[in-house]
Design a protein around this motif. Structure first.
Motif, short mmCIF file in Angstrom:
data_model
loop_
_atom_site.label_atom_id
_atom_site.label_comp_id
_atom_site.label_asym_id
_atom_site.label_seq_id
_atom_site.Cartn_x
_atom_site.Cartn_y
_atom_site.Cartn_z
N SER A 68 39.73 56.89 26.45
CA SER A 68 39.55 55.43 26.47
C SER A 68 38.83 55.17 27.77
O SER A 68 39.12 55.95 28.65
CB SER A 68 40.81 54.79 26.77
OG SER A 68 40.92 53.38 27.28
N ASP A 69 37.92 54.25 27.79
CA ASP A 69 37.23 53.97 29.03
C ASP A 69 37.87 52.84 29.61
O ASP A 69 37.01 51.84 30.45
CB ASP A 69 35.75 53.69 28.69
CG ASP A 69 35.37 52.60 27.29
OD1 ASP A 69 36.60 51.92 27.16
OD2 ASP A 69 34.47 52.46 27.07
N GLU A 70 38.93 52.24 29.61
CA GLU A 70 39.64 51.12 29.91
C GLU A 70 39.75 51.33 31.46
O GLU A 70 39.79 50.18 32.38
CB GLU A 70 40.80 50.62 29.32
CG GLU A 70 40.42 50.30 27.76
CD GLU A 70 41.73 49.78 27.21
OE1 GLU A 70 42.91 49.85 28.00
OE2 GLU A 70 42.09 49.32 25.97
N GLU A 71 39.94 52.53 32.08
CA GLU A 71 40.34 52.90 33.33
C GLU A 71 39.03 53.12 34.19
O GLU A 71 38.47 54.02 33.62
CB GLU A 71 41.42 53.85 33.43
CG GLU A 71 41.96 54.00 34.87
CD GLU A 71 43.22 52.96 35.03
OE1 GLU A 71 43.62 52.80 36.37
OE2 GLU A 71 43.52 52.05 34.20
N LYS A 72 38.80 52.54 35.15
CA LYS A 72 37.52 52.59 35.97
C LYS A 72 38.17 53.49 37.17
O LYS A 72 39.36 53.33 37.62
CB LYS A 72 36.63 51.37 36.42
CG LYS A 72 36.28 50.59 35.39
CD LYS A 72 35.63 49.63 35.73
CE LYS A 72 34.78 48.69 34.73
NZ LYS A 72 33.91 49.42 33.88
N PHE A 73 37.05 54.23 37.65
CA PHE A 73 37.52 55.18 38.87
C PHE A 73 36.24 55.48 39.79
O PHE A 73 34.92 55.30 39.27
CB PHE A 73 37.93 56.54 38.47
CG PHE A 73 37.18 57.01 37.40
CD1 PHE A 73 36.01 57.86 37.79
CD2 PHE A 73 37.33 56.87 36.00
CE1 PHE A 73 35.15 58.43 36.77
CE2 PHE A 73 36.53 57.52 34.93
CZ PHE A 73 35.33 58.35 35.46
N ASP A 74 36.33 55.75 41.20
CA ASP A 74 35.31 56.07 41.78
C ASP A 74 35.26 57.56 42.02
O ASP A 74 34.16 58.07 42.15
CB ASP A 74 35.33 55.76 43.11
CG ASP A 74 35.43 54.16 43.27
OD1 ASP A 74 34.32 53.44 42.88
OD2 ASP A 74 36.26 53.52 43.41
N ILE A 75 36.40 58.33 41.92
CA ILE A 75 36.52 59.79 41.78
C ILE A 75 37.29 60.25 40.81
O ILE A 75 38.59 59.59 40.83
CB ILE A 75 36.93 60.58 43.32
CG1 ILE A 75 36.10 60.09 44.39
CG2 ILE A 75 37.14 61.94 43.08
CD1 ILE A 75 36.37 60.53 45.96
N ALA A 76 36.92 61.25 39.78
CA ALA A 76 37.95 61.60 38.97
C ALA A 76 38.04 63.05 38.89
O ALA A 76 37.04 63.87 38.94
CB ALA A 76 37.50 61.13 37.63
N PHE A 77 39.30 63.61 38.86
CA PHE A 77 39.44 65.08 38.65
C PHE A 77 39.33 65.22 36.91
O PHE A 77 40.15 64.71 36.20
CB PHE A 77 40.75 65.51 39.34
CG PHE A 77 40.80 65.70 40.67
CD1 PHE A 77 40.16 66.87 41.47
CD2 PHE A 77 40.75 64.62 41.44
CE1 PHE A 77 40.02 66.70 42.68
CE2 PHE A 77 40.69 64.59 42.72
CZ PHE A 77 40.49 65.76 43.55
N LEU A 78 38.74 66.56 36.68
CA LEU A 78 38.49 66.80 35.16
C LEU A 78 38.48 68.24 34.99
O LEU A 78 37.77 68.94 35.73
CB LEU A 78 37.10 66.41 34.77
CG LEU A 78 36.90 66.40 33.33
CD1 LEU A 78 37.87 65.58 32.49
CD2 LEU A 78 35.51 65.95 33.01
#
Length: 416
Positions: A68-78
């Motif tokens: 889903s792309d509903e949650e926006k972020f500035d830094i993401a751990f993947l």
């Protein structure tokens, strides 16, 4: 007769209970404040206990970003759980989960980074854990494509902060940052392919005990196209594909054996210069920091790749190809902190193989703490806007000035 009477009485009681169900008061359990306490000072939060709950990096909020792309972020751990490009000891597919496990206590006291004077868990933007990219273990070519696609899907999204401001990407957009948990070092090739789509050829700061620019025929041979891509050749392919900015790339911590001096010649052709691990004895951490900063600068986008085997096996035994004579955890963290002001647009940490760790989780904790420093650098730089570029340079210069003051004070103390 008595049994029938008792049965009738029980059924009547049950009916009465259900009949009054809508008027019952529900019990919601302990109050939220008993589980999550607000900390004084910087407004951080402390979890009830670091050994409970599901493992995310630093106990960050989890969101299935690839679904889903509903949650926006500035830094993401993947996470990128891939290790079938390994030449020696496999097991880095469990790296993402191991690093998350080793990071659980990062927020124990609120997450404030004392040397960096910042809290990367409580800052101007939003940071989350996006889980792992689904990676097959049966087909390397397909797995590498999965990693590139998964990473790029998140990298090209609008960030939570400053989405409408002019950014550093080649399309002029402000993009979020992705910190990838590996996985063996092969994953850096698809990650650089993803970054190339966003930023074009990029400068790389590479912490490792190995060059990883070997020609396939030198490193393991190349019986097939796919066998030629592995954790010792990915930078060679990145160079051949034009993913690296010319002569602005640097290795730090190198101490491996070679097939011969021509390996260094080839490394130079790939656009790298080197800082040997042993040079810390002559240059010190300040000299290494200065060399890295001079090589990549503070204006262009930079990719950061950290192989945990930069550390000596005494500090990080759980890795695929350990090499003795490496740096301590303290030295690596000091050097990374010295890179403040560099425009790190994405990063990875790789080759953490928890099966070879001690019961004390030395390697996974070292990896998590190293990323804590990386995350703080990104937070202090601010959003990846052109507007913040000048501030980044000023911060870097200020940091260098502070280091010089400390060094001068140290010299004075020695003279006394």
């Amino acid at each position: 007769m008595l049994f029938k009477a008792l049965t009738l009485f029980s059924l009547s009681g049950a009916a009465l209970c259900h009949g009054d169900h809508e008027h019952q008061t529900s019990f919601s359990g302990p109050h939220k404040s008993l589980w999550y306490n607000t900390l004084p000072g910087d407004g951080g939060t402390q979890a009830d206990s670091v050994f409970s709950g599901i493992s995310t990096f630093g106990r960050l909020p989890y969101f299935p970003c690839l679904a889903s792309d509903e949650e926006k972020f500035d830094i993401a751990f993947l996470g990128a759980p891939f290790d079938t490009g390994t030449s020696y000891r496999p097991g880095a597919r469990f790296g993402p989960s191991g690093i998350r496990q080793g990071s659980r206590r990062l927020n124990l006291y609120g997450g404030y980074n004392v040397p960096m004077a910042a809290n990367p868990f409580n800052f101007w933007g939003k940071v989350i854990d996006c889980g792992d990219i689904p990676v097959t273990s049966y087909d390397n070519a397909y797995a590498i494509q999965q990693i590139e696609d998964g990473h790029n899907t998140l990298l090209m999204r609008s960030p939570h902060t400053a989405a409408h401001k002019r950014g550093l990407s080649k399309h002029g957009k402000t993009l979020p940052r992705i910190i990838t948990l590996g996985g063996d070092h092969t994953i850096t090739l698809p990650l650089l392919r993803s970054v190339n789509k966003a930023y074009g050829p990029i400068s790389v700061v590479h912490f490792d005990s190995h060059l990883d620019t070997w020609k396939p025929k030198v490193f393991g041979g190349a019986p097939s196209k796919q066998a030629a891509i592995n954790h010792g050749t990915y930078f060679y392919h990145a160079s051949q594909e034009g993913l690296l900015a010319n002569d602005t790339n640097i290795h730090a911590g190198i101490r491996t054996t070679l097939s011969g001096p021509t390996d260094y010649d080839n490394d130079g052709y790939c656009g790298f210069t080197r800082i040997e691990a042993r040079e810390i004895d002559t240059l010190g951490t300040a000299g290494i920091i200065s060399a890295i900063r001079e090589r990549v600068g503070t204006k262009n986008p930079v990719y950061l790749s950290i192989d945990i085997d930069t550390l000596d096996p005494a500090f990080a035994p759980a890795t695929g190809t350990p090499e003795t004579g490496g740096w301590s955890t303290r030295e690596l963290r000091t050097i990374i902190r010295g890179l403040e002001g560099i425009n790190f647009v994405a990063a990875d940490i790789v080759e953490v193989a928890p099966a070879y760790d001690t019961n004390a989780e030395l390697t996974t904790m070292a990896a998590a703490d190293t990323l804590f420093e990386v995350m703080t650098l990104m937070v202090k730089r601010g959003p990846l806007t052109v507007e913040g570029l000048g501030e980044s340079e000023q911060e870097g210069e200020a940091a260098e000035g502070e280091k010089e003051k400390v060094q001068d004070a140290g010299k004075g103390a020695q003279e006394l």
